[in-house]
Design a protein around this motif. Structure first.
Motif, PDB file in Angstrom:
ATOM      1  N   GLY A 146     -27.099   7.542  -3.248  1.00  0.00           N
ATOM      2  CA  GLY A 146     -26.293   8.708  -3.604  1.00  0.00           C
ATOM      3  C   GLY A 146     -26.335   9.788  -2.540  1.00  0.00           C
ATOM      4  N   LEU A 147     -27.529  10.016  -1.994  1.00  0.00           N
ATOM      5  CA  LEU A 147     -27.667  11.011  -0.929  1.00  0.00           C
ATOM      6  C   LEU A 147     -26.780  10.666   0.257  1.00  0.00           C
ATOM      7  CD1 LEU A 147     -29.084  13.392   0.503  1.00  0.00           C
ATOM      8  CD2 LEU A 147     -30.885  11.781   1.177  1.00  0.00           C
ATOM      9  N   HIS A 148     -26.825   9.420   0.683  1.00  0.00           N
ATOM     10  CA  HIS A 148     -26.042   9.040   1.858  1.00  0.00           C
ATOM     11  C   HIS A 148     -24.544   9.035   1.565  1.00  0.00           C
ATOM     12  CE1 HIS A 148     -28.973   8.094   5.047  1.00  0.00           C
ATOM     13  NE2 HIS A 148     -29.803   8.055   4.011  1.00  0.00           N
ATOM     14  N   ARG A 149     -24.181   8.831   0.332  1.00  0.00           N
ATOM     15  CA  ARG A 149     -22.757   8.948  -0.027  1.00  0.00           C
ATOM     16  C   ARG A 149     -22.285  10.390   0.145  1.00  0.00           C
ATOM     17  NH1 ARG A 149     -19.939   7.204  -5.812  1.00  0.00           N
ATOM     18  NH2 ARG A 149     -18.061   8.491  -5.560  1.00  0.00           N
ATOM     19  N   VAL A 150     -23.094  11.340  -0.319  1.00  0.00           N
ATOM     20  CA  VAL A 150     -22.732  12.750  -0.169  1.00  0.00           C
ATOM     21  C   VAL A 150     -22.735  13.148   1.312  1.00  0.00           C
ATOM     22  CG1 VAL A 150     -23.376  15.127  -0.724  1.00  0.00           C
ATOM     23  CG2 VAL A 150     -23.564  13.353  -2.463  1.00  0.00           C
ATOM     24  N   LEU A 151     -23.709  12.650   2.067  1.00  0.00           N
ATOM     25  CA  LEU A 151     -23.760  12.959   3.496  1.00  0.00           C
ATOM     26  C   LEU A 151     -22.528  12.409   4.216  1.00  0.00           C
ATOM     27  CD1 LEU A 151     -27.537  12.301   4.278  1.00  0.00           C
ATOM     28  CD2 LEU A 151     -26.397  14.514   4.006  1.00  0.00           C
TER      29      LEU A 151
END
Length: 332
Positions: A116-121
């Protein structure tokens, strides 16, 4: 369109954007960061603030729209996922004799949070790279940034690669040249064209800072397993340093890029660089609000380190000893 109508339209759009941001914050209190309702609300806020930046830039600059956009749409979700990853790591750190089911759930939670973090990034990277291009086109200013494209740093623009190759020292030299070139801003009332150019540089600088943050988070959370910032090789931060340095070159009066460079210096345990950058962030013409607190934290840590040994009389040891003593003085 009459000036009054334009002002009214800008104020109305600002009101809509702020209302959308409030709805997003309320939604995030009860929904997960990637819940469809949150994603939809983020898209609405993002596009309304983007329109405000492109069509009513003067008002957007006064209201610090860029910062509100970053904090509301991206930073809040980034920190939510980072919190989930820290919680999962803490659960995984318990003795292996603990409940295997609990450990499995923690591992799965860490995997989901990492994805999820890398999707937002990725979302932030795509948005800000496009916004930089759109701002220059809409305001009629070329900031000389060259193309920026994911992933960083391998396919970043030529100027980013140049900064990465030559390092922050070269970037500082460029900052000085930009400060000299921008000195006309203090030499009387600027023309409309000069104001537009300065506004474009400041907005692009803000985008570069956020892109630097995205790059920094990518390094910090390159894998699911939590690692300390100091565990990464110094060269891992080159892309983020390059972006922060570009931001400083575009907007020499900003303290924010110096603060971010100081943060990276703390990752590398370079106390002298961190202290110097925090000083510049505090005493810049436009100081970074949190820089003084960050400087205080650094000074407190230096105060708690052992006093310098007699052998620390030259070279890097002497430099570290000097900054420890400076920390003692500043913390008093």
């Amino acid at each position: 369109m009459p000036a009054g109508a334009g002002d009214a339209g800008a104020s109305a759009l600002l009101g809509q954007a702020e209302a959308a941001a409030e709805r997003l914050v309320a939604t995030m209190r009860t929904k997960r960061p990637l819940d469809p309702a949150v994603v939809e609300a983020c898209a609405e806020v993002r596009e309304r603030f983007r329109e405000l930046l492109l069509e009513h830039h003067e008002l957007a600059a006064r209201k610090r729209v860029e910062r509100t956009l970053w904090l509301t749409v991206f930073h809040k979700r980034i920190e939510a996922f980072r919190h989930k990853m820290r919680s999962a790591s803490a659960a995984l750190a318990v003795p292996r004799a603990a409940d295997a089911k609990v450990r499995q759930q923690a591992a799965e939670s860490a995997q989901r949070a990492h994805a999820g973090l890398h999707r937002v990034l990725d979302e932030a990277l795509t948005f800000y790279e496009k916004l930089i291009v759109d701002l220059q086109h809409r305001l009629g200013v070329d900031c000389g940034l060259g193309p920026l494209s994911a992933p960083l740093p391998d396919s970043a623009g030529a100027r980013v690669r140049q900064f990465c190759a030559k390092g922050v020292a070269a970037a500082d030299a460029l900052v000085l040249s930009f400060m000299s070139a921008a000195s006309y801003l203090d030499a009387g009332a600027p023309s409309a064209r000069e104001r537009r150019a300065a506004a474009a540089r400041a907005s692009c600088a803000a985008c570069l800072i956020y892109l630097g943050d995205v790059s920094r988070y990518r390094v910090l959370h390159a894998s699911v397993e939590a690692t300390s910032a100091s565990a990464h090789a110094h060269g891992a931060w080159a892309a983020a340093e390059a972006l922060y340095a570009q931001a400083q070159a575009l907007a020499p009066k900003l303290g924010n890029p110096h603060n971010q460079l100081a943060v990276i210096a703390t990752y590398k345990a370079d106390d002298s660089e961190a202290m110097w950058r925090y000083f510049r962030a505090v005493w810049a013409p436009t100081p970074f609000p949190n820089a003084r607190d960050n400087l205080g934290v650094l000074c407190t840590r230096l105060l708690e380190t052992p006093p310098p040994r007699e052998a620390e009389t030259s070279g890097p040891d002497a430099e570290r000893a000097f900054w420890r003593e400076a920390g003692h003085l500043l913390a008093v």
